[in-house]
Each structure stands twice: as structure tokens, then as C-alpha cells.
Motif scaffolding. Structure first.
Motif, PDB file in Angstrom:
ATOM      1  N   ASN A  71       1.014  -1.093   0.137  1.00  0.00           N
ATOM      2  CA  ASN A  71      -0.357  -0.071  -0.433  1.00  0.00           C
ATOM      3  C   ASN A  71       0.873   1.014  -0.249  1.00  0.00           C
ATOM      4  O   ASN A  71       0.898   1.995  -0.441  1.00  0.00           O
ATOM      5  CB  ASN A  71      -1.042  -0.109   1.234  1.00  0.00           C
ATOM      6  CG  ASN A  71      -1.912  -0.683   1.212  1.00  0.00           C
ATOM      7  OD1 ASN A  71      -2.306  -1.698   0.601  1.00  0.00           O
ATOM      8  ND2 ASN A  71      -2.905  -1.090   2.252  1.00  0.00           N
ATOM      9  N   ARG A 269      -6.558   0.991   2.514  1.00  0.00           N
ATOM     10  CA  ARG A 269      -6.775   0.560   1.172  1.00  0.00           C
ATOM     11  C   ARG A 269      -8.055   1.045   0.644  1.00  0.00           C
ATOM     12  O   ARG A 269      -8.306   1.531  -0.341  1.00  0.00           O
ATOM     13  CB  ARG A 269      -6.786  -1.043   1.467  1.00  0.00           C
ATOM     14  CG  ARG A 269      -7.102  -1.621   0.247  1.00  0.00           C
ATOM     15  CD  ARG A 269      -6.250  -1.828  -0.930  1.00  0.00           C
ATOM     16  NE  ARG A 269      -4.899  -1.617  -1.011  1.00  0.00           N
ATOM     17  CZ  ARG A 269      -4.422  -1.284  -2.207  1.00  0.00           C
ATOM     18  NH1 ARG A 269      -4.750  -0.478  -3.181  1.00  0.00           N
ATOM     19  NH2 ARG A 269      -2.861  -1.165  -2.661  1.00  0.00           N
ATOM     20  N   ALA A 346      -6.310   7.005  -1.240  1.00  0.00           N
ATOM     21  CA  ALA A 346      -6.581   5.901  -1.308  1.00  0.00           C
ATOM     22  C   ALA A 346      -8.828   6.804  -2.061  1.00  0.00           C
ATOM     23  O   ALA A 346      -8.812   5.505  -3.433  1.00  0.00           O
ATOM     24  CB  ALA A 346      -7.328   5.148  -0.450  1.00  0.00           C
ATOM     25  N   LEU A 423      -0.398   2.740  -3.028  1.00  0.00           N
ATOM     26  CA  LEU A 423      -1.892   4.359  -2.550  1.00  0.00           C
ATOM     27  C   LEU A 423      -1.082   5.056  -3.456  1.00  0.00           C
ATOM     28  O   LEU A 423      -0.825   5.942  -3.401  1.00  0.00           O
ATOM     29  CB  LEU A 423      -1.867   4.240  -1.826  1.00  0.00           C
ATOM     30  CG  LEU A 423      -2.964   3.045  -0.686  1.00  0.00           C
ATOM     31  CD1 LEU A 423      -3.400   3.178   0.781  1.00  0.00           C
ATOM     32  CD2 LEU A 423      -3.667   2.698  -1.644  1.00  0.00           C
TER      33      LEU A 423
END
Ligand code: PLZ
Length: 444
Positions: A71, A269, A346, A423
Motif C-alpha cells: 500500500n 486501502r 486511496a 496508494l
């Protein structure tokens, strides 16, 4: 420590996979067990941001993040440096033998960032499956009950207990039984395919579940209800509105431990730190892994102090759980998520992707549904009559892979294309990846 900058652009210099990758793949056949597959057998040389570079010099756009793990981007320098610094001091002592501070710090951080302001405790483990196994152990230990409730399309891991909790036979369970007892499966509030329509889905699915628990198991026999607040492997299924709150309320009323499996959805996320937050759910226990440590193996169970502390001393543990390098990486990854505003990022990624994917749904009949929250989005491909269309997914993936876009499928019927970019990916790479996807849909 020198971390090489990875240029943030797609570059294709050979066919995919290239000759170097194909040579390694050939050796692999004679060395690696056939049972472990690879979506795209392009062997990795380095990776960073939204790009994966292979051994042939190709640079691929990453819409997978190693299944929702990187991420914060691959090899984020803060993660890599902090883990390397730890490795230079000590690699392992075993927390159960000689403890170290970073394990305690990670637990403090998890207790702080997970939903709810009640008193919490955490335990660190190695994998998502191990976290789910431990959550069930803790729920059983704390309640003295045995039954576990899970859902259609669920994925919870590949160990014996978690295979039993997982819904899909092929490839996860086939031939690997017998599975553990006292596992009861309930309908999932899958709005797109709910027989009486999406608006009825949440309340109806909750009512069926509650009725079956009451009539067939007995609420007093249920230790835990385990659910992904957005299903991952099952096809990025967001529970229809009202479903999770109704289940959480029923669990509270009957002393059932509500376990949110946030292994795939956790750590910014979905546009919240945890997906449970979308409907204000406060789980009793929450399982995490994947995005927790920027790519190093680490997992956790976090939950109510009175449940977590109900297990006798020595009842929980494992040699490697909370390895010091993984703990160092986790502390750095969490700092990156918070200091870089990745929760907010995100949401931006989700807005950009969903808007574009909705235009695909208008243009192509094969796109039956577009869904997702934050940087966890998917399209479901269907036949004219709405039946799942896994062949179309296979063709789209092949098209995109050949052009350097790492894209994954999902779904009980394999007819969902899921997107999980890091991300920290740039908008230009997102748009380029979506262009490739559109091209692939047009070519069907
Ligand atoms: N719970 C919700 O998504 C892992 C599995 C890939 P481990 N999902 C990716 C594969 O084919 O093995 C997952 C998950 C949820 C648990 C797990 C299990 O996590 O770290 O793979 O054990």
C-alpha cells in the motif's frame, strides 16, 4: 542504504514474458512445486511506486500491490531503511524467549488505529491465515463456545481451519479435506446478484443469517462470526447496506465475537484505515496482515482486552510471530500511511478509477457491475443474460499482461477483474492502466 529510484513509467522492450523470465520459468518447473502458481510469470528485478521492473528490462504498471500488500509502495525507502537498521542489530530472538520493544510498539499502534476506543490488546503473527486461526482460538477460549459462522464467497486462508472457513472449492480446498468441524456458512449480502434486488439485499441477507443461526446452530453455541467487511478473493463484494450493522448488533446481543477479517482491506486501502469504518462497525476482534508492514511478513489480531486476555498464558504464540525486521517495517509503513495522507489518497484513486470504469460499463455490455471503495475496485464481467463470464476476464487479463499492466482476477466464478494499485501510484499511471483495460475490453 542505497535504494534505487524506479522510474515511474511503463516501458516494454521485449515480449512479455521476455527471454530472461522464460529461462527462469523453465528452471522453476524443475525446482518449484507445481501447486504454487503465478498470475504473470515475469520475474522481478526491482519495484517502487507504481512500477515493477523485470529481469528483461521491462517496466510494468502495478495494479496488484502483491495482492494489497505494498500500500505504501514497493521498497519505500523509510520501510527498507528501518528494516535494514534492525537487521544489522539483531535478526531474531523470539518474542516468547527474549522480547524487544518494537513488538510492543506495533501492538500499541494497532490498538490506536483500529476502530473503537475501548481497551485493546494485540498479538503478532506471520500470515493472514495464522491471524484468522488465532482469532477463532481466542473467541473460543474466551466464550467457551465452539461454532463459527462464515459466509458465501469468503476467503480466509489456506491452512486447515481457514480452508474450512473459505467458500471456494477450486483451487483452495479441492482434495485437501477433511476440514474442521463446527463451521456454518451463511448467505452473503451480494447486492448485484441478490434475487429480490439490491435494495432488499442487506436486510434480507441479515434476516436469513440470523434465522439460521437461531434455528440451526443456537446463538448460545456460536463463538465467532467471521466476515471480511469487503470480500477480497470472493470478488470485491461490498456487503449491501445494513447487513454488517445488523449482524454486529445480533452478535452483541448474544455474546458472539464479531471478527472482521481486514487482511485485504486494512491499512488505508479502502479510503478508511479499516473497511469496518464505512458503516461504523466496531469489531470485537480484527485480523490484519498484508498492508501492515510494507511487504514484510507480519500479521496481527487486535481486539477487546477482556477477550484477548481471556486466553491462558502460553496459549498463543509462534517462533517468528512479530519478527523484529517486520516490526520495524510496520512502524515505518504506518508512519508513511499517516504522514503521506494515504487514506485520503486511496479515496482520490477510487474516485478517479470508478468514474472511468463506469464509462466502460456504459460502453461495453460485458461489464455487468462496477464496484469498489477507495483503491479496491472491480468490474464484474457477464454474458448477455447476466451469467458470469470468466472467459472474458481471462482474455482481458492476457491482453493487459502482454502490454505491461499487472492485473488480477477474483470471484467465486473467476469473472471479476480487481484493481489494487499501490496508494503512492501517480494519476498518469492509473490513467494509462485504465486505457489498457479499455483497449482490452474493446478487443473482446
Ligand atoms: N483473509 C481476507 O484476503 C489473503 C490470498 C492469495 P495469508 N488473500 C490472498 C492466495 O491465493 O493465497 C487473505 C485474505 C483475507 C486471509 C487471507 C490469508 O492471508 O497472508 O495469505 O495467509
Amino acid at each position: 542504504m542505497a535504494t534505487t529510484e524506479v522510474v515511474q513509467s511503463r516501458r516494454i522492450v521485449t515480449e512479455i514474458p521476455g527471454p530472461e523470465s522464460r529461462a527462469i520459468q523453465k528452471r522453476r518447473g524443475a525446482a518449484v512445486a507445481q501447486g504454487v502458481g503465478s498470475v504473470l510469470p515475469v520475474y522481478v528485478e526491482r519495484a517502487g511506486g507504481g512500477i515493477i521492473e523485470d529481469v528483461d528490462g521491462n517496466a510494468l504498471i502495478d495494479f496488484g500491490s502483491g495482492i494489497a500488500v505494498t500500500n505504501v509502495g514497493n521498497a519505500d525507502p523509510r520501510v527498507a531503511e528501518r528494516a535494514a537498521e534492525q537487521l544489522g542489530r539483531f535478526t531474531h530472538t523470539c518474542f516468547m524467549v527474549n522480547p524487544y520493544e518494537s513488538y510492543v510498539e506495533v501492538c500499541e499502534a494497532l490498538n490506536r488505529v483500529t476502530p473503537g476506543d475501548h481497551e485493546k490488546r494485540s498479538i503478532l503473527l506471520n500470515s493472514g491465515a495464522e491471524a484468522v486461526e488465532n482469532a477463532v482460538k481466542i473467541a473460543r477460549g474466551a466464550t467457551g463456545r465452539q461454532a463459527v459462522v462464515v459466509f458465501d464467497h469468503a476467503y480466509h486462508g489456506r491452512t486447515n481451519l481457514t480452508m474450512g472457513l473459505t467458500a471456494k472449492n477450486m483451487p483452495y480446498k479441492h482434495g485437501f479435506g477433511p476440514f474442521a468441524g463446527e463451521i456454518h456458512r451463511m448467505p452473503m449480502a451480494y447486492a448485484y446478484r441478490w434475487p429480490t434486488g439490491p435494495e432488499n439485499c442487506g436486510p434480507e441477507a441479515a434476516a436469513v443469517t440470523i434465522d439460521r443461526i437461531t434455528e440451526q446452530i443456537g446463538a448460545d453455541n456460536v463463538a465467532a462470526l467471521v466476515i471480511e467487511p469487503i470480500q477480497g478473493e470472493g470478488g470485491f463484494i461490498e456487503p449491501a447496506p445494513g447487513f454488517l450493522p445488523a449482524l454486529a448488533e445480533f452478535c452483541r446481543a448474544h455474546g458472539i465475537v464479531f471478527v472482521a477479517d481486514e487482511v485485504q482491506t486494512g491499512f488505508a486501502r479502502t479510503g478508511h484505515m479499516f473497511a469496518s469504518e464505512h458503516e461504523g462497525i466496531v469489531p470485537d476482534l480484527i485480523t490484519t496482515a498484508k498492508g501492515i508492514a510494507g511487504g514484510l511478513p507480519l500479521a496481527a489480531v487486535t481486539g477487546r482486552a477482556e477477550l484477548m486476555d481471556a486466553v491462558h498464558r502460553g496459549g498463543l504464540g509462534g517462533t517468528y510471530g512479530g519478527n523484529p525486521a517486520a516490526c520495524a517495517a510496520a512502524l515505518a509503513a504506518l508512519e508513511v500511511i499517516e504522514s503521506e495522507g494515504l487514506v485520503e489518497r486511496a479515496r482520490e484513486i477510487g474516485a478517479l478509477m470508478l468514474a472511468r470504469l463506469r464509462t466502460f460499463a456504459e460502453r461495453f455490455d460485458v461489464v455487468g457491475d462496477v464496484r469498489g471503495r477507495g483503491a479496491m475496485v472491480a468490474i464484474e464481467l457477464v454474458e448477455g443474460d447476466g451469467r458470469p463470464n470468466p472467459e472474458a476476464v481471462a482474455r482481458v487479463l492476457k491482453h493487459c499482461h502482454a502490454r505491461g499492466l499487472v492485473l488480477l482476477s477474483a470471484g467465486t466464478h473467476g469473472n471479476v477483474i480487481r484493481m489494487l494499485p499501490p496508494l503512492v501510484i501517480g494519476d498518469d499511471l492509473l490513467v494509462e492502466g485504465l486505457n489498457l483495460l479499455e483497449e482490452a475490453l474493446a478487443a473482446l
